[in-house]
Design a protein around this motif. Structure first.
Motif, PDB file in Angstrom:
ATOM      1  N   TRP A 154      61.608 -75.479 -21.540  1.00  0.00           N
ATOM      2  CA  TRP A 154      61.628 -76.921 -21.764  1.00  0.00           C
ATOM      3  C   TRP A 154      60.570 -77.328 -22.782  1.00  0.00           C
ATOM      4  O   TRP A 154      60.845 -78.101 -23.700  1.00  0.00           O
ATOM      5  CB  TRP A 154      61.439 -77.658 -20.440  1.00  0.00           C
ATOM      6  CG  TRP A 154      61.552 -79.150 -20.534  1.00  0.00           C
ATOM      7  CD1 TRP A 154      62.432 -79.872 -21.293  1.00  0.00           C
ATOM      8  CD2 TRP A 154      60.780 -80.111 -19.828  1.00  0.00           C
ATOM      9  NE1 TRP A 154      62.248 -81.222 -21.102  1.00  0.00           N
ATOM     10  CE2 TRP A 154      61.233 -81.395 -20.195  1.00  0.00           C
ATOM     11  CE3 TRP A 154      59.743 -80.009 -18.906  1.00  0.00           C
ATOM     12  CZ2 TRP A 154      60.683 -82.559 -19.689  1.00  0.00           C
ATOM     13  CZ3 TRP A 154      59.212 -81.178 -18.396  1.00  0.00           C
ATOM     14  CH2 TRP A 154      59.675 -82.442 -18.788  1.00  0.00           C
ATOM     15  N   ASN A 209      61.684 -76.323 -26.301  1.00  0.00           N
ATOM     16  CA  ASN A 209      63.008 -76.738 -26.731  1.00  0.00           C
ATOM     17  C   ASN A 209      62.940 -77.599 -27.988  1.00  0.00           C
ATOM     18  O   ASN A 209      62.182 -78.561 -28.073  1.00  0.00           O
ATOM     19  CB  ASN A 209      63.709 -77.524 -25.616  1.00  0.00           C
ATOM     20  CG  ASN A 209      65.095 -77.955 -26.019  1.00  0.00           C
ATOM     21  OD1 ASN A 209      65.834 -77.184 -26.618  1.00  0.00           O
ATOM     22  ND2 ASN A 209      65.448 -79.193 -25.718  1.00  0.00           N
ATOM     23  N   THR A 210      63.764 -77.257 -28.965  1.00  0.00           N
ATOM     24  CA  THR A 210      63.888 -78.065 -30.185  1.00  0.00           C
ATOM     25  C   THR A 210      65.331 -78.517 -30.395  1.00  0.00           C
ATOM     26  O   THR A 210      65.646 -79.080 -31.431  1.00  0.00           O
ATOM     27  CB  THR A 210      63.416 -77.266 -31.421  1.00  0.00           C
ATOM     28  OG1 THR A 210      64.201 -76.076 -31.531  1.00  0.00           O
ATOM     29  CG2 THR A 210      61.936 -76.925 -31.328  1.00  0.00           C
ATOM     30  N   HIS A 211      66.170 -78.252 -29.424  1.00  0.00           N
ATOM     31  CA  HIS A 211      67.592 -78.587 -29.529  1.00  0.00           C
ATOM     32  C   HIS A 211      67.900 -79.713 -28.539  1.00  0.00           C
ATOM     33  O   HIS A 211      68.051 -79.478 -27.340  1.00  0.00           O
ATOM     34  CB  HIS A 211      68.426 -77.327 -29.234  1.00  0.00           C
ATOM     35  CG  HIS A 211      69.863 -77.482 -29.541  1.00  0.00           C
ATOM     36  ND1 HIS A 211      70.831 -77.364 -28.571  1.00  0.00           N
ATOM     37  CD2 HIS A 211      70.514 -77.735 -30.710  1.00  0.00           C
ATOM     38  CE1 HIS A 211      72.013 -77.552 -29.132  1.00  0.00           C
ATOM     39  NE2 HIS A 211      71.854 -77.772 -30.411  1.00  0.00           N
ATOM     40  N   ALA A 212      67.979 -80.932 -29.039  1.00  0.00           N
ATOM     41  CA  ALA A 212      68.127 -82.123 -28.194  1.00  0.00           C
ATOM     42  C   ALA A 212      69.240 -82.024 -27.146  1.00  0.00           C
ATOM     43  O   ALA A 212      69.036 -82.459 -26.011  1.00  0.00           O
ATOM     44  CB  ALA A 212      68.310 -83.361 -29.073  1.00  0.00           C
ATOM     45  N   ASP A 258      70.092 -79.680 -25.336  1.00  0.00           N
ATOM     46  CA  ASP A 258      69.650 -78.845 -24.208  1.00  0.00           C
ATOM     47  C   ASP A 258      68.550 -79.495 -23.370  1.00  0.00           C
ATOM     48  O   ASP A 258      68.192 -78.983 -22.316  1.00  0.00           O
ATOM     49  CB  ASP A 258      69.136 -77.492 -24.715  1.00  0.00           C
ATOM     50  CG  ASP A 258      70.216 -76.671 -25.378  1.00  0.00           C
ATOM     51  OD1 ASP A 258      71.411 -76.906 -25.091  1.00  0.00           O
ATOM     52  OD2 ASP A 258      69.870 -75.794 -26.197  1.00  0.00           O
ATOM     53  N   GLU A 259      68.007 -80.599 -23.847  1.00  0.00           N
ATOM     54  CA  GLU A 259      66.825 -81.198 -23.220  1.00  0.00           C
ATOM     55  C   GLU A 259      67.025 -81.529 -21.740  1.00  0.00           C
ATOM     56  O   GLU A 259      66.201 -81.190 -20.898  1.00  0.00           O
ATOM     57  CB  GLU A 259      66.393 -82.442 -23.993  1.00  0.00           C
ATOM     58  CG  GLU A 259      65.096 -83.049 -23.528  1.00  0.00           C
ATOM     59  CD  GLU A 259      63.858 -82.217 -23.862  1.00  0.00           C
ATOM     60  OE1 GLU A 259      62.777 -82.573 -23.341  1.00  0.00           O
ATOM     61  OE2 GLU A 259      63.938 -81.229 -24.611  1.00  0.00           O
ATOM     62  N   ARG A 308      65.021 -79.721 -18.767  1.00  0.00           N
ATOM     63  CA  ARG A 308      64.152 -80.550 -17.934  1.00  0.00           C
ATOM     64  C   ARG A 308      64.505 -80.346 -16.464  1.00  0.00           C
ATOM     65  O   ARG A 308      63.632 -80.210 -15.615  1.00  0.00           O
ATOM     66  CB  ARG A 308      64.280 -82.022 -18.315  1.00  0.00           C
ATOM     67  CG  ARG A 308      63.348 -82.940 -17.533  1.00  0.00           C
ATOM     68  CD  ARG A 308      63.528 -84.404 -17.972  1.00  0.00           C
ATOM     69  NE  ARG A 308      62.470 -85.244 -17.495  1.00  0.00           N
ATOM     70  CZ  ARG A 308      62.421 -85.778 -16.258  1.00  0.00           C
ATOM     71  NH1 ARG A 308      63.381 -85.516 -15.388  1.00  0.00           N
ATOM     72  NH2 ARG A 308      61.405 -86.536 -15.903  1.00  0.00           N
ATOM     73  N   TYR A 331      52.872 -80.586 -20.133  1.00  0.00           N
ATOM     74  CA  TYR A 331      53.981 -81.444 -19.722  1.00  0.00           C
ATOM     75  C   TYR A 331      53.638 -82.907 -19.979  1.00  0.00           C
ATOM     76  O   TYR A 331      54.476 -83.676 -20.426  1.00  0.00           O
ATOM     77  CB  TYR A 331      54.327 -81.239 -18.245  1.00  0.00           C
ATOM     78  CG  TYR A 331      55.271 -80.101 -17.957  1.00  0.00           C
ATOM     79  CD1 TYR A 331      55.673 -79.191 -18.927  1.00  0.00           C
ATOM     80  CD2 TYR A 331      55.773 -79.927 -16.677  1.00  0.00           C
ATOM     81  CE1 TYR A 331      56.541 -78.156 -18.641  1.00  0.00           C
ATOM     82  CE2 TYR A 331      56.655 -78.892 -16.374  1.00  0.00           C
ATOM     83  CZ  TYR A 331      57.030 -78.013 -17.359  1.00  0.00           C
ATOM     84  OH  TYR A 331      57.903 -76.994 -17.057  1.00  0.00           O
ATOM     85  N   LYS A 372      55.894 -83.876 -22.960  1.00  0.00           N
ATOM     86  CA  LYS A 372      57.114 -84.334 -22.302  1.00  0.00           C
ATOM     87  C   LYS A 372      56.941 -85.641 -21.542  1.00  0.00           C
ATOM     88  O   LYS A 372      57.908 -86.172 -21.004  1.00  0.00           O
ATOM     89  CB  LYS A 372      57.633 -83.261 -21.341  1.00  0.00           C
ATOM     90  CG  LYS A 372      57.984 -81.943 -22.039  1.00  0.00           C
ATOM     91  CD  LYS A 372      59.119 -82.143 -23.027  1.00  0.00           C
ATOM     92  CE  LYS A 372      59.571 -80.834 -23.647  1.00  0.00           C
ATOM     93  NZ  LYS A 372      60.707 -81.000 -24.554  1.00  0.00           N
TER      94      LYS A 372
END
Length: 163
Positions: free
Chosen positions: A27, A30-33, A35-36, A40, A85, A89
């Protein structure tokens, strides 16, 4: 001597601590929206698992009222995870009243140990970001190395705990 169930729990926890290494946290990296949300969700499941593990012996530490080798195995991973986090995040697992009250209590209890105080990190230190906001009680962007900090040749421990 600890009962076999406690020994089994301790071994399981020692083998699991690396799952919370932020260097491998999907998570966080992650740079691929698209997959967010799924990543998460995976991260939240891991935190829920951790919350249950902290419940089993009454806390605030993994094996009860005193820090142990299990806490030592998790301290670096979980303190970094909490900082990262929150910073990357927006998820504050340290906040009182969070969805993970046992984890929050564990983080506060660790911070009260000599080892926790000697190795406390904040966003500015963890990310090496000058001018980043310090965590409450954090020392800002520049921290003097404690005499027993990593790299000083002496190990930092959670004093007072059982092996």
């Amino acid at each position: 001597h600890e009962p076999a169930a406690d020994d089994s729990f301790k071994q399981k926890m020692l083998q699991t601590s690396g799952a919370f290494d932020t260097d491998c946290d999907r998570w966080l990296h992650n740079t691929h929206a698209p997959d967010e949300a799924a990543l998460r969700g995976e991260a939240l499941q891991k935190l829920t698992w951790l919350e249950e593990a902290l419940r089993q012996h009454g806390g605030p530490f993994f094996l009860g009222a005193e820090p142990s080798i299990v806490d030592a195995a998790f301290v670096g991973f979980l303190t970094r995870l909490a900082v990262n986090y929150k910073f990357f995040k927006g998820l504050d697992v340290h906040e009182v009243g969070s969805a993970w009250p046992r984890l929050s209590a564990w983080l506060r209890a660790v911070e009260r140990t000599p080892g926790g105080r000697a190795t406390k990190q904040d966003v500015a230190f963890e990310q090496k970001l000058p001018g980043a906001p310090s965590a409450p009680g954090g020392g800002g962007a520049v921290h003097a190395a404690a005499p027993d900090a990593p790299g000083s040749g002496r190990a930092v421990g959670l004093a007072g705990g059982r092996p």
